[in-house]
Enzyme design. Sequence first.
Site, PDB file in Angstrom:
ATOM      1  CB  ALA A 165     -18.859   7.244 -48.199  1.00 58.72           C
TER       2      ALA A 165
ATOM      3  N   PRO B 134     -21.252   2.264 -51.932  1.00 60.75           N
ATOM      4  CG  PRO B 134     -22.876   1.300 -52.646  1.00 60.75           C
ATOM      5  CD  PRO B 134     -21.479   0.823 -51.456  1.00 60.75           C
ATOM      6  N   GLY B 135     -22.184   4.715 -51.552  1.00 61.54           N
ATOM      7  CA  GLY B 135     -22.914   6.169 -52.207  1.00 61.54           C
ATOM      8  C   GLY B 135     -24.703   6.471 -51.837  1.00 61.54           C
ATOM      9  N   GLY B 136     -24.929   5.086 -51.551  1.00 59.28           N
ATOM     10  CA  GLY B 136     -26.777   5.718 -51.144  1.00 59.28           C
ATOM     11  C   GLY B 136     -27.313   5.918 -49.692  1.00 59.28           C
ATOM     12  CE  LYS B 137     -26.381   2.657 -44.652  1.00 53.97           C
ATOM     13  NZ  LYS B 137     -26.264   1.537 -45.640  1.00 53.97           N
TER      14      LYS B 137
ATOM     15  CG  ASP C 280      -7.136   2.987 -43.530  1.00 55.71           C
ATOM     16  OD1 ASP C 280      -7.498   2.042 -42.743  1.00 55.71           O
ATOM     17  OD2 ASP C 280      -6.067   0.968 -43.943  1.00 55.71           O
TER      18      ASP C 280
ATOM     19  CG  ASP D 178     -22.309   1.336 -43.650  1.00 59.68           C
ATOM     20  OD1 ASP D 178     -22.950  -0.024 -43.247  1.00 59.68           O
ATOM     21  OD2 ASP D 178     -23.130   0.981 -45.178  1.00 59.68           O
TER      22      ASP D 178
ATOM     23  CB  CYS E 269     -25.671  -5.439 -44.988  1.00 57.50           C
ATOM     24  SG  CYS E 269     -23.809  -5.040 -45.931  1.00 57.50           S
TER      25      CYS E 269
END
Length: 492
Positions: free
Chosen positions: A296, A298-301, A345, A361, A416
């Site tokens: 998750a 840095p948290g954007g999604k 993990d 992600d 990405c």
Amino acid sequence: MFSGMFWTKNISSITNIKCTSYQFGAFFQSKRWKNGPSHWAVEKKNQTAIYKALEHFDDFYSSVYGKTWKSIRVALLSPQKYCAVINNYDNSEATATLLKNEGAFNMRDAIKGQKNQLKKQSEELKRKKELDAVHAMDRKLEKITQNKEHEELQTLYPKNVCIPDQVIDKEFLCNDNSIDWSRQIDSKSGLSTTALYDFIPTSKLKGREDWVSESEHYSYYEKYLKVPIDVAHEDDLNFPEHLQVYSFETSNVSSFQEPQRGSTGVFNYYLMNASSLLPVLALNLAPGDRVLDMCAAPGGKSIIALQTLYPDLLVCNDSSRSERLKRVLKDYFYNLKQVKFTMRDGRFIDETDLFNKILVDVPCTNDRLSVNKNDNNIFKKTRLKERFRLPELQADLLSNALKLITVGGTVVYSTCSLSPIQNDGVVQMALRRIWEESNHRFVIKDLKNALEPAKLFYRFGETFGMKYGHIVIPYLPANFGPLYFCKFVRIE
């Protein structure tokens, strides 16, 4: 010997002179030479992680993306474009007005309008095809009628005698049984002999010399055998009603202001690369969903998922950056009752039959970061082994997500990176493992039609041999991405 060196008082008024001195009273301009490849400054530059990343991408991606790589490279090295995700836990209406005044567009409304326009065009094209079919049938009936009249006239004349022009249209010629008239091309049809070449196989496609063939594109992981997999088309990409995302139009490179804290103490919007929106939309979130964001930080999604106001449970997991993740989410939400933070993990999470939506992600080469920042760069010498093991780690994470998901549930895998190994290659490896190690069956969703309206904001790499997923290609007018994502739905 030089008698001495001194600067003139008016040296600032002298243009195009980089260094000046007096030598025995003679004024001259010295020239600055570039350093050679063995110079310490050049060698130091060539050792940076950014240089190593560019060198690797130039060699690898030029063989995958051909001539397009040059424009992608320029976009990667240029400032990326952002979108603003409005925070529903603040004064969302005031924030929306603020962003509109800056010239930004509501992406949901724009995509919806584009979808309606495309639907209208499709209906018009369908009506045109139907009319064309009717006209073709009319022409066929007219031809049948003419042939019938011709047969009737033939009964009035002996064989091998030409039918007079006055009796029949000049289109009909003598009844010569030695000629097979059915194999002739009607000169009035507009066809020429060049049309016949449509049926002649060619050995080479002119104008496509830069094309990378599918076999070459996937030669990087040919050792992984093909597995039986169903592919189903999905024609609609649901954009939740409460999710408000604003972006500037294509070719508009304006920047958003920094987010501000509102009356509730949280920030009014979250800035992120707009390509990150697509994997969350592909999850097709609905009220009551139980969601796992496996990697998750840095948290954007996770913020996007929560702004839909749909999940009953969102587990934000990250094996190393859980504390940072908590801080980010607390900056945007004052009520996190439906959110659970874990630091595990992802390869070993074992809560089966709990999640009906999973976002994977994964850690990747992060291509845009790798060519712009040396800090925490995956191309550092100290991270060489970690980089080589990325595809294996990615396949492990995706495989475990596919094992955890409930029947009827959705998994979305994303990176990405532009690398076909980390993208379709990892998908293929994970599918192979699931096929060998479980009885789970999945269908991969082809979102090509669903993504058509989103071309208003994104450029998709549809011609680069993607077998399973979809990729956003960076380019300057809409500098989002890179981002690859692939959608799975478990059917058994």
